[in-house]
Enzyme design. Structure first.
Site, PDB file in Angstrom:
ATOM      1  N   PHE A 112       0.862  -1.183   0.000  1.00 49.34           N
ATOM      2  CA  PHE A 112       0.000   0.000   0.000  1.00 49.34           C
ATOM      3  C   PHE A 112       0.899   1.232   0.000  1.00 49.34           C
ATOM      4  O   PHE A 112       1.634   1.464   0.950  1.00 49.34           O
ATOM      5  CB  PHE A 112      -0.958   0.062   1.200  1.00 49.34           C
ATOM      6  N   ASP A 132       9.357   3.058   2.121  1.00 49.76           N
ATOM      7  CA  ASP A 132       8.141   3.815   2.411  1.00 49.76           C
ATOM      8  C   ASP A 132       7.878   3.668   3.910  1.00 49.76           C
ATOM      9  O   ASP A 132       7.313   2.671   4.364  1.00 49.76           O
ATOM     10  CB  ASP A 132       6.967   3.299   1.579  1.00 49.76           C
ATOM     11  N   LYS A 189       2.409  11.146   7.110  1.00 46.30           N
ATOM     12  CA  LYS A 189       1.564  10.889   8.278  1.00 46.30           C
ATOM     13  C   LYS A 189       2.041  11.638   9.530  1.00 46.30           C
ATOM     14  O   LYS A 189       1.790  12.816   9.644  1.00 46.30           O
ATOM     15  CB  LYS A 189       1.423   9.381   8.494  1.00 46.30           C
TER      16      LYS A 189
HETATM   17  C1  LIG Z   1      -0.918   6.072   4.303  1.00 48.15           C
HETATM   18  C2  LIG Z   1       0.192   5.565   3.471  1.00 48.15           C
HETATM   19  C3  LIG Z   1       0.495   6.137   2.226  1.00 48.15           C
HETATM   20  C4  LIG Z   1      -0.332   7.233   1.614  1.00 48.15           C
HETATM   21  O1  LIG Z   1      -0.402   8.379   2.395  1.00 48.15           O
HETATM   22  P1  LIG Z   1      -1.567   9.464   2.140  1.00 48.15           P
HETATM   23  O2  LIG Z   1      -1.189  10.607   3.031  1.00 48.15           O
HETATM   24  O3  LIG Z   1      -2.859   8.822   2.528  1.00 48.15           O
HETATM   25  O4  LIG Z   1      -1.532   9.804   0.693  1.00 48.15           O
HETATM   26  C5  LIG Z   1       1.582   5.633   1.533  1.00 48.15           C
HETATM   27  N1  LIG Z   1       2.322   4.627   2.032  1.00 48.15           N
HETATM   28  C6  LIG Z   1       2.052   4.046   3.207  1.00 48.15           C
HETATM   29  C7  LIG Z   1       2.924   2.941   3.715  1.00 48.15           C
HETATM   30  C8  LIG Z   1       0.966   4.474   3.966  1.00 48.15           C
HETATM   31  O5  LIG Z   1       0.673   3.884   5.115  1.00 48.15           O
END
Ligand SMILES: *Cc1c(COP(=O)(O)O)cnc(C)c1O
Length: 418
Positions: free
Chosen positions: A160, A245, A274
């Site tokens: 994700f 990520d 985040k």
């Molecule tokens: C939440 C998340 C995203 C996307 O972030 P948004 O601020 O919702 O666009 C990308 N990678 C990971 C691992 C995430 O948990």
């Protein structure tokens, strides 16, 4: 002020708009007037403080989700609110057409935290992932020497990374993809945790391996020991960028500043978001050395709000909290406490627990209440949680939670799963 559209009631003030809305509940209004791209639990939150929130009727809940880890430092952390208020009284947005006095100090702190040369600030996580993809492709062509338009980025099954068309192009979740094509080419998917598959996928056109050190949305999936270390070694050997990520796993959530640290791995590129914005503003960044971020020149990439002084002021204060080390330590201690309580309680509805630090997934026994139904029952018990997939509940309370808060969560879980 004139009505916006023929037939619409004139609305002169925000208060009037609120009173017109009064016959409907907050939930009714959202259901009527927003796209149904989420299925929220039936609770409308009106206030938050630390690890707790209150609904519109004043009922209190422990926040077991923490905005998918955007609220690692809790709701309205006093230091973060203070930094935001100070900046609201100075300047909030300049655009990158001009310098502002907050971006530089924030960038220096963040680059230093990551041990890298520079950052590229964006707003949402998806934008930062997009930025990392663009950086890797351009690096591939200009530095590695991959033929134009031939660069491949290797990704993992179950990933994700966000919701843009390019990012869902390499998702394997049918819900994220169906109806949204045509998709962006240039991605190769391998199973998560499989070093042999990674070895085979890193061919001459590979420019990056984009990976979550722990897969959050997939259900807090921790890869086998040594996986990230081997990925680090393979990427270095093949001249491929290791992009971590850490949008959800970073900034203290797993008991370390970055989840990559559990294997002493330093990626070439960190993607952060985040919690970086302290749960107050969207703030994301790509962090890397000159060799990578040096591929961007004026006009080649950007964002109107990226690097805005309000976000940077909050982000700088967030980095102060991260630097203290306090939240990483809390995550480790509180996570072990919650996990032990759930495992020792061994409720009948519990299939498995996994995770790292204060970031746990609980699989419920198949055939019983679903993850969603379990979350609805937890809501009644005063614990807000969200299922990730059918049978999995994710637990990620704010790292400011107390031991009593964790015991409250454990007791609620044991009652509902018992
Ligand atoms: C939440 C998340 C995203 C996307 O972030 P948004 O601020 O919702 O666009 C990308 N990678 C990971 C691992 C995430 O948990």
């Amino acid at each position: 002020m004139k009505p916006l559209a023929a037939g619409a009631a004139p609305v002169d003030t925000v208060d009037e708009a609120r009173s017109l809305a009064a016959p409907f509940t907050a939930i009714d209004l959202a259901e009527r007037h927003t796209a149904h791209n989420y299925a929220p639990l039936p609770v409308a939150i009106a206030r938050g403080e630390g690890a707790w929130v209150w609904d519109v009727d004043g009922k209190r809940y422990l926040d077991g989700l923490a905005g998918y880890s955007a609220l690692n430092f809790g709701h309205r952390h006093p230091r973060l609110v203070e930094a935001a208020k100070r900046q609201l009284d100075a300047v909030t947005l300049t655009s990158r057409a001009f310098h502002n006095d907050q971006l530089g100090p924030f960038a220096r702190e963040l680059a230093e935290l990551c041990g890298k040369d520079r950052i590229l600030p964006m707003n949402t996580g998806a934008e930062a992932v997009e930025t990392a993809i663009k950086a890797a492709r351009k690096w591939g062509v200009e530095v590695k020497g991959v033929p134009a338009e031939r660069a491949t980025i290797v990704v993992c099954g179950g990933n994700f990374h966000g919701r843009t068309v390019t990012i869902v192009s390499f998702s394997d979740d049918p819900l994220a993809r169906e109806g949204f094509g045509p998709f962006t080419p240039g991605f190769a998917t391998i199973p998560y945790g499989d070093t042999a598959a990674l070895d085979a996928a890193l061919d001459g056109n590979a420019v990056a391996f984009l990976v979550e050190p722990i897969q959050g949305e997939a259900g807090v999936v921790v890869p086998p020991d040594g996986y990230l270390r081997e990925a680090r070694r393979l990427c270095a050997e093949r001249n491929v960028l290791l992009i971590a990520d850490e949008i959800q796993s970073g900034l203290g959530r797993t008991g370390r500043t970055f989840a990559s640290e559990h294997e002493d791995v330093v990626p070439d590129v960190y993607v952060l978001g985040k919690a970086l914005g302290g749960g107050i503003v969207p703030l994301s960044a790509v962090v890397a050395d000159d060799e990578v971020l040096g591929v961007f020149h004026p006009g080649e990439h950007g964002s109107t709000f990226g690097g805005n002084p309000l976000a940077c002021a909050v982000g700088l204060e967030v980095l102060g909290l991260v630097r203290s080390g306090e939240y990483q330590a809390r995550s480790a201690v509180l996570g072990a406490r919650l996990r032990a309580a759930v495992e020792e309680g061994a409720p009948a509805g519990l299939e498995a627990v996994r995770g790292r630090g204060l970031w746990l997934a609980i699989d419920v026994v198949p055939g019983g209440p679903t993850g969603r139904e379990t979350c609805e029952r937890l809501l009644e018990e005063g614990l807000l949680c969200k299922e990730t997939h059918g049978q999995t509940i994710r637990l990620a309370p704010p790292l400011v939670a107390s031991e009593d808060d964790i015991d409250f969560a454990a007791a609620a879980l044991l009652r509902v799963l018992g």
